[in-house]
Write a protein that holds these residues in place. Structure first.
Motif, PDB file in Angstrom:
ATOM      1  N   CYS A 185       0.835  -1.195   0.000  1.00  0.00           N
ATOM      2  CA  CYS A 185       0.000   0.000   0.000  1.00  0.00           C
ATOM      3  C   CYS A 185       0.875   1.253   0.000  1.00  0.00           C
ATOM      4  O   CYS A 185       1.559   1.539   0.989  1.00  0.00           O
ATOM      5  CB  CYS A 185      -0.910  -0.005   1.214  1.00  0.00           C
ATOM      6  SG  CYS A 185      -1.951  -1.483   1.344  1.00  0.00           S
ATOM      7  N   ILE A 186       0.838   2.004  -1.077  1.00  0.00           N
ATOM      8  CA  ILE A 186       1.753   3.123  -1.278  1.00  0.00           C
ATOM      9  C   ILE A 186       1.016   4.454  -1.069  1.00  0.00           C
ATOM     10  O   ILE A 186      -0.127   4.611  -1.510  1.00  0.00           O
ATOM     11  CB  ILE A 186       2.345   3.069  -2.695  1.00  0.00           C
ATOM     12  CG1 ILE A 186       3.076   1.743  -2.911  1.00  0.00           C
ATOM     13  CG2 ILE A 186       3.283   4.237  -2.943  1.00  0.00           C
ATOM     14  CD1 ILE A 186       3.390   1.454  -4.356  1.00  0.00           C
ATOM     15  N   GLY A 187       1.696   5.397  -0.433  1.00  0.00           N
ATOM     16  CA  GLY A 187       1.113   6.715  -0.225  1.00  0.00           C
ATOM     17  C   GLY A 187       1.540   7.299   1.100  1.00  0.00           C
ATOM     18  O   GLY A 187       2.329   6.711   1.845  1.00  0.00           O
ATOM     19  N   THR A 188       1.020   8.464   1.415  1.00  0.00           N
ATOM     20  CA  THR A 188       1.372   9.137   2.663  1.00  0.00           C
ATOM     21  C   THR A 188       0.129   9.674   3.351  1.00  0.00           C
ATOM     22  O   THR A 188      -0.818  10.114   2.689  1.00  0.00           O
ATOM     23  CB  THR A 188       2.370  10.287   2.405  1.00  0.00           C
ATOM     24  OG1 THR A 188       2.584  10.997   3.628  1.00  0.00           O
ATOM     25  CG2 THR A 188       1.841  11.260   1.356  1.00  0.00           C
ATOM     26  N   ASP A 189       0.158   9.647   4.674  1.00  0.00           N
ATOM     27  CA  ASP A 189      -0.963  10.186   5.444  1.00  0.00           C
ATOM     28  C   ASP A 189      -0.888  11.706   5.566  1.00  0.00           C
ATOM     29  O   ASP A 189      -1.763  12.335   6.154  1.00  0.00           O
ATOM     30  CB  ASP A 189      -0.996   9.560   6.837  1.00  0.00           C
ATOM     31  CG  ASP A 189       0.273   9.844   7.630  1.00  0.00           C
ATOM     32  OD1 ASP A 189       1.340   9.983   7.008  1.00  0.00           O
ATOM     33  OD2 ASP A 189       0.194   9.927   8.872  1.00  0.00           O
ATOM     34  N   ARG A 190       0.140  12.315   4.976  1.00  0.00           N
ATOM     35  CA  ARG A 190       0.298  13.769   5.053  1.00  0.00           C
ATOM     36  C   ARG A 190      -0.428  14.503   3.928  1.00  0.00           C
ATOM     37  O   ARG A 190      -0.428  15.735   3.885  1.00  0.00           O
ATOM     38  CB  ARG A 190       1.788  14.128   5.019  1.00  0.00           C
ATOM     39  CG  ARG A 190       2.566  13.620   6.227  1.00  0.00           C
ATOM     40  CD  ARG A 190       4.038  13.959   6.113  1.00  0.00           C
ATOM     41  NE  ARG A 190       4.802  13.435   7.224  1.00  0.00           N
ATOM     42  CZ  ARG A 190       5.016  14.080   8.380  1.00  0.00           C
ATOM     43  NH1 ARG A 190       4.486  15.291   8.553  1.00  0.00           N
ATOM     44  NH2 ARG A 190       5.719  13.539   9.338  1.00  0.00           N
ATOM     45  N   SER A 191      -1.018  13.764   3.005  1.00  0.00           N
ATOM     46  CA  SER A 191      -1.740  14.365   1.883  1.00  0.00           C
ATOM     47  C   SER A 191      -3.061  13.629   1.704  1.00  0.00           C
ATOM     48  O   SER A 191      -3.073  12.405   1.559  1.00  0.00           O
ATOM     49  CB  SER A 191      -0.905  14.265   0.603  1.00  0.00           C
ATOM     50  OG  SER A 191      -1.651  14.668  -0.517  1.00  0.00           O
ATOM     51  N   THR A 192      -4.151  14.365   1.719  1.00  0.00           N
ATOM     52  CA  THR A 192      -5.473  13.737   1.638  1.00  0.00           C
ATOM     53  C   THR A 192      -5.607  12.854   0.403  1.00  0.00           C
ATOM     54  O   THR A 192      -6.057  11.708   0.487  1.00  0.00           O
ATOM     55  CB  THR A 192      -6.585  14.801   1.608  1.00  0.00           C
ATOM     56  OG1 THR A 192      -6.404  15.698   2.691  1.00  0.00           O
ATOM     57  CG2 THR A 192      -7.952  14.152   1.692  1.00  0.00           C
ATOM     58  N   MET A 209      -0.399  20.083  -5.138  1.00  0.00           N
ATOM     59  CA  MET A 209      -1.455  20.875  -4.503  1.00  0.00           C
ATOM     60  C   MET A 209      -2.829  20.241  -4.739  1.00  0.00           C
ATOM     61  O   MET A 209      -3.692  20.255  -3.843  1.00  0.00           O
ATOM     62  CB  MET A 209      -1.435  22.311  -5.022  1.00  0.00           C
ATOM     63  CG  MET A 209      -2.437  23.231  -4.351  1.00  0.00           C
ATOM     64  SD  MET A 209      -2.231  24.968  -4.795  1.00  0.00           S
ATOM     65  CE  MET A 209      -0.664  25.309  -3.975  1.00  0.00           C
ATOM     66  N   VAL A 210      -3.025  19.695  -5.914  1.00  0.00           N
ATOM     67  CA  VAL A 210      -4.292  19.017  -6.218  1.00  0.00           C
ATOM     68  C   VAL A 210      -4.513  17.852  -5.266  1.00  0.00           C
ATOM     69  O   VAL A 210      -5.616  17.658  -4.728  1.00  0.00           O
ATOM     70  CB  VAL A 210      -4.312  18.539  -7.684  1.00  0.00           C
ATOM     71  CG1 VAL A 210      -5.477  17.577  -7.919  1.00  0.00           C
ATOM     72  CG2 VAL A 210      -4.430  19.726  -8.631  1.00  0.00           C
ATOM     73  N   LEU A 211      -3.467  17.058  -5.022  1.00  0.00           N
ATOM     74  CA  LEU A 211      -3.587  15.932  -4.097  1.00  0.00           C
ATOM     75  C   LEU A 211      -3.927  16.407  -2.690  1.00  0.00           C
ATOM     76  O   LEU A 211      -4.729  15.790  -1.984  1.00  0.00           O
ATOM     77  CB  LEU A 211      -2.289  15.122  -4.073  1.00  0.00           C
ATOM     78  CG  LEU A 211      -2.055  14.167  -5.242  1.00  0.00           C
ATOM     79  CD1 LEU A 211      -0.651  13.581  -5.190  1.00  0.00           C
ATOM     80  CD2 LEU A 211      -3.095  13.043  -5.249  1.00  0.00           C
ATOM     81  N   GLN A 212      -3.336  17.499  -2.285  1.00  0.00           N
ATOM     82  CA  GLN A 212      -3.573  18.027  -0.938  1.00  0.00           C
ATOM     83  C   GLN A 212      -4.960  18.622  -0.782  1.00  0.00           C
ATOM     84  O   GLN A 212      -5.413  18.833   0.344  1.00  0.00           O
ATOM     85  CB  GLN A 212      -2.503  19.070  -0.592  1.00  0.00           C
ATOM     86  CG  GLN A 212      -1.114  18.476  -0.432  1.00  0.00           C
ATOM     87  CD  GLN A 212      -0.048  19.521  -0.244  1.00  0.00           C
ATOM     88  OE1 GLN A 212      -0.258  20.703  -0.515  1.00  0.00           O
ATOM     89  NE2 GLN A 212       1.120  19.098   0.219  1.00  0.00           N
ATOM     90  N   ASN A 213      -5.637  18.897  -1.885  1.00  0.00           N
ATOM     91  CA  ASN A 213      -6.982  19.476  -1.835  1.00  0.00           C
ATOM     92  C   ASN A 213      -8.037  18.511  -2.364  1.00  0.00           C
ATOM     93  O   ASN A 213      -9.045  18.911  -2.935  1.00  0.00           O
ATOM     94  CB  ASN A 213      -7.012  20.781  -2.638  1.00  0.00           C
ATOM     95  CG  ASN A 213      -6.305  21.917  -1.934  1.00  0.00           C
ATOM     96  OD1 ASN A 213      -6.871  22.581  -1.078  1.00  0.00           O
ATOM     97  ND2 ASN A 213      -5.036  22.127  -2.272  1.00  0.00           N
ATOM     98  N   THR A 214      -7.773  17.232  -2.168  1.00  0.00           N
ATOM     99  CA  THR A 214      -8.716  16.183  -2.570  1.00  0.00           C
ATOM    100  C   THR A 214      -9.669  15.878  -1.423  1.00  0.00           C
ATOM    101  O   THR A 214      -9.283  15.913  -0.245  1.00  0.00           O
ATOM    102  CB  THR A 214      -7.938  14.907  -2.951  1.00  0.00           C
ATOM    103  OG1 THR A 214      -7.108  15.201  -4.077  1.00  0.00           O
ATOM    104  CG2 THR A 214      -8.888  13.776  -3.314  1.00  0.00           C
ATOM    105  N   ARG A 215     -10.917  15.593  -1.749  1.00  0.00           N
ATOM    106  CA  ARG A 215     -11.926  15.309  -0.723  1.00  0.00           C
ATOM    107  C   ARG A 215     -11.637  13.983  -0.021  1.00  0.00           C
ATOM    108  O   ARG A 215     -11.486  12.941  -0.663  1.00  0.00           O
ATOM    109  CB  ARG A 215     -13.315  15.275  -1.331  1.00  0.00           C
ATOM    110  CG  ARG A 215     -13.787  16.615  -1.870  1.00  0.00           C
ATOM    111  CD  ARG A 215     -15.275  16.563  -2.142  1.00  0.00           C
ATOM    112  NE  ARG A 215     -16.032  16.331  -0.915  1.00  0.00           N
ATOM    113  CZ  ARG A 215     -17.265  15.809  -0.893  1.00  0.00           C
ATOM    114  NH1 ARG A 215     -17.850  15.461  -2.014  1.00  0.00           N
ATOM    115  NH2 ARG A 215     -17.885  15.639   0.245  1.00  0.00           N
ATOM    116  N   LEU A 216     -11.587  14.026   1.298  1.00  0.00           N
ATOM    117  CA  LEU A 216     -11.318  12.821   2.082  1.00  0.00           C
ATOM    118  C   LEU A 216     -12.424  11.785   1.914  1.00  0.00           C
ATOM    119  O   LEU A 216     -12.173  10.585   1.921  1.00  0.00           O
ATOM    120  CB  LEU A 216     -11.159  13.179   3.564  1.00  0.00           C
ATOM    121  CG  LEU A 216     -10.899  12.010   4.520  1.00  0.00           C
ATOM    122  CD1 LEU A 216      -9.617  11.271   4.144  1.00  0.00           C
ATOM    123  CD2 LEU A 216     -10.835  12.508   5.965  1.00  0.00           C
ATOM    124  N   SER A 217     -13.678  12.246   1.752  1.00  0.00           N
ATOM    125  CA  SER A 217     -14.792  11.305   1.622  1.00  0.00           C
ATOM    126  C   SER A 217     -14.623  10.406   0.406  1.00  0.00           C
ATOM    127  O   SER A 217     -14.923   9.206   0.460  1.00  0.00           O
ATOM    128  CB  SER A 217     -16.122  12.071   1.533  1.00  0.00           C
ATOM    129  OG  SER A 217     -16.162  12.878   0.367  1.00  0.00           O
TER     130      SER A 217
END
Length: 202
Positions: free
Chosen positions: A42-49, A153-161
């Motif tokens: 599972c790849i990714g970071t919890d620092r970006s939504t 920036m787009v990744l950081q402003n993605t909807r968590l839902s």
């Protein structure tokens, strides 16, 4: 050769059923008993939504108690660009692992909310122009936002839902199918043992 490549729109009814069916199909096509372990990578970071899809899936699956199934990447211990090679090196410790790679990605506007299930590896970081090693026998990616400009920036402003709904479908489908396959193997093994003749009784 025709490679497996299916998509599921999570906004449509029965998306969980469709994902589970596609996941079962790709496992039937690509998995065999020569594999010694199953690695959910599972790849990714919890620092970006937008980039937390992988860690969320890993978080939801890390308590899964199935023999020879291992989860790399979670909210507590994410696998990301800086430590990816460390976790790739851990794969060497398994005799013949079957790797399910999971990551978020960016795409066209009309494809946001789609989960892609594909045969072959994924290339982490490609959506944000990072050149990282590929990983996976199969790949599962969730299109979380639009590509083409200011990707970070787009990744950081993605909807968590959106990301959470994807994670629920992916983790649920993987858990259901791996559990079903495990129980089928156990039943087969049990039947084989029960039908083995006891020569001491002759």
């Amino acid at each position: 050769m025709i490679f497996f490549d299916k998509s599921v729109d999570i906004s449509k009814p029965f998306s969980f059923i469709h994902f589970s069916r596609h996941f079962e199909e790709i496992m039937d096509k690509t998995y065999n008993n020569d594999y010694t372990d199953t690695i959910i990578f599972c790849i990714g970071t919890d620092r970006s939504t937008g980039d937390c899809l992988g860690p969320l899936v890993g978080h939801k699956l890390k308590d899964m108690k199935i023999d020879n199934v291992h989860v790399f990447g979670s909210l507590d211990e994410p696998v990301h660009a800086k430590n990816l090679k460390i976790y790739l090196n851990k794969l060497v410790g398994f005799e013949n692992p079957y790797v399910i790679a999971i990551d978020a990605c960016l795409g066209k506007t009309e494809r946001i909310g789609y989960i892609n299930i594909k045969e072959g590896p994924l290339s982490p970081g490609a959506g944000v122009n990072k050149n990282l090693p590929s990983v996976g026998n199969i790949s599962i990616t969730g299109i979380v936002n639009v590509s083409g400009f200011m990707e970070v920036m787009v990744l950081q402003n993605t909807r968590l839902s959106l990301v959470m709904n994807m994670a629920n479908i992916i983790s649920g489908g993987i858990r259901y199918n791996l559990r079903k396959a495990y129980e089928a193997r156990q039943t087969l093994l049990s039947n084989a043992i029960s039908t083995t003749p006891n020569f001491e009784s002759y």
